[in-house]
Design a protein around this motif. Structure first.
Motif, PDB file in Angstrom:
ATOM      1  N   SER A  30       0.850  -1.187   0.000  1.00  0.00           N
ATOM      2  CA  SER A  30       0.000   0.000   0.000  1.00  0.00           C
ATOM      3  C   SER A  30       0.882   1.233   0.000  1.00  0.00           C
ATOM      4  O   SER A  30       2.110   1.149   0.106  1.00  0.00           O
ATOM      5  CB  SER A  30      -0.970  -0.026   1.189  1.00  0.00           C
ATOM      6  N   ARG A  32       0.907   3.893   2.133  1.00  0.00           N
ATOM      7  CA  ARG A  32       1.399   4.380   3.423  1.00  0.00           C
ATOM      8  C   ARG A  32       1.827   3.228   4.325  1.00  0.00           C
ATOM      9  O   ARG A  32       1.116   2.207   4.423  1.00  0.00           O
ATOM     10  CB  ARG A  32       0.308   5.192   4.130  1.00  0.00           C
ATOM     11  N   THR A  35      -0.706   2.116   6.929  1.00  0.00           N
ATOM     12  CA  THR A  35      -1.751   1.219   6.413  1.00  0.00           C
ATOM     13  C   THR A  35      -1.231  -0.220   6.401  1.00  0.00           C
ATOM     14  O   THR A  35      -1.952  -1.162   6.763  1.00  0.00           O
ATOM     15  CB  THR A  35      -2.157   1.650   4.985  1.00  0.00           C
ATOM     16  N   SER A  92     -14.192  -0.355 -10.603  1.00  0.00           N
ATOM     17  CA  SER A  92     -15.639  -0.292 -10.841  1.00  0.00           C
ATOM     18  C   SER A  92     -16.005  -0.015 -12.298  1.00  0.00           C
ATOM     19  O   SER A  92     -17.184  -0.010 -12.637  1.00  0.00           O
ATOM     20  CB  SER A  92     -16.265   0.798  -9.976  1.00  0.00           C
ATOM     21  N   GLY A 121     -10.749   2.889   3.180  1.00  0.00           N
ATOM     22  CA  GLY A 121      -9.520   2.703   3.944  1.00  0.00           C
ATOM     23  C   GLY A 121      -9.473   1.351   4.637  1.00  0.00           C
ATOM     24  O   GLY A 121     -10.489   0.660   4.751  1.00  0.00           O
TER      25      GLY A 121
END
Ligand code: NAP
Length: 287
Positions: A30, A32, A35, A92, A121
């Motif tokens: 990821s 960060r 995260t 999507s 998140g």
């Protein structure tokens, strides 16, 4: 099997939770470091880092970044990929992604799990998010059938309802049942804010219950996702919105002219039509 996930947010984290629980070795990447730490603490991944090269020995990589980051991520990944690695995404929209990624990495299977919440998140990731919900794959003529089978196996592990269709047909269909509802639901909230008497607005907010909760849910979600839907599925969404505007004009006309019979006919038609949108069984659509 060693699985990679890039983008440890709601969807990437939820895939990781289910696959880790099912015994897969899951390597997360990821943006960060915080995260990545959170994903490891939640057991959404076996290991995680901000370094794409850690995905070099993975058999399948799920691309779960925001839509606009999928192609740049694949370009950065290319030097680290094993020749037999299968890439799949969860974006999507499908036509533009499939057209952009396939020339870069032909062993790519477009995908879209039709599941989500209003949150985003890693902290929003959930076990069993995909259970019983449609999970669409959009292979094209050049997609290796064996790779499609591998991804189908992982969809089964997530207990999604597998569907296969053409990328452009996917985009037209989701414009109606996913992207149009986000825009109309957002318009509903915005229209309510048009109430000029603050006391009436406060009363409306106090009285809002299950009906408003249902109809406003998708309009109150992640703004970045809504913008990406509009940006990457612009033509199909504009067609759907124009049709919706015509329907609104017709409704206004019937109500303004006291044409209650015509209004009843319309509401009877929509009452009859709704169940077909909510009970479809998984099938090979052949679109
Ligand atoms: P999200 O919760 O915001 O998660 C995306 C995560 O990707 C962010 O938390 C961010 O993590 C990470 N990220 C962003 N740029 C990155 C990069 N360049 N490299 C690595 N990681 C990066 O969003 P989401 O709802 O999971 O959506 C992700 C994808 O799923 C989108 O393509 C969307 O179209 C698709 N999708 C969403 C839904 C839905 O209802 N939400 C449903 C189906 C499909 P950091 O914390 O590290 O910054």
């Amino acid at each position: 099997m060693r699985i990679g996930i890039v983008g440890l947010g709601l969807i990437g984290g939820s895939i990781g939770l289910d696959l880790c629980r099912a015994g897969y070795d899951v390597v997360g990447v990821s943006q960060r470091a915080t995260t990545c730490d959170q994903a490891m603490a939640m057991k959404a991944v076996t290991t995680a880092s901000t370094d794409l090269s850690t995905l070099r020995n993975t058999q399948v990589i799920f691309l779960c970044t925001p839509i606009g980051r999928i192609e740049p991520t694949v370009r950065q990944l290319l030097p680290h990929l094993r020749a037999d690695t299968i890439l799949t995404d969860v974006g999507s929209v499908k036509a533009s992604i499939v057209a952009a990624i396939t020339p870069l990495w032909p062993n790519f299977v477009g995908g879209h799990p039709m599941a989500g919440t209003a949150e985003s998140g890693i902290q929003a990731a959930l076990y069993d998010l995909f259970v019983g919900n449609p999970y669409v794959l959009t292979p094209i003529a050049s997609t290796p059938p064996a790779s499609v089978q591998v991804i189908e196996g992982l969809v089964a592990a997530l207990r999604g309802k597998l569907l296969c269709c053409d990328p452009a047909a996917h985009d037209r269909a989701v414009a109606w049942i996913s992207h149009l509802p986000v825009m109309t639901s957002a318009s509903l909230i915005a229209a309510c804010l048009g109430e000029t008497d603050p006391a009436v607005l406060t009363l409306a907010q106090t009285l809002a219950s299950s009906g408003f909760r249902d109809t406003s849910r998708v309009g109150g979600g992640n703004p970045e996702l809504g913008v990406m839907m509009a940006q990457y599925n612009q033509a199909a969404l504009l067609t759907a919105l124009s049709q919706y505007r015509q329907q609104l004009d017709q409704l206004i006309d019937r109500i303004a002219t006291d044409d209650w019979d015509a209004l009843h006919t319309l509401l009877h038609q929509t009452q009859t039509a709704r169940p077909a949108f909510l009970s479809s069984e998984p099938q090979e659509l052949g679109l």
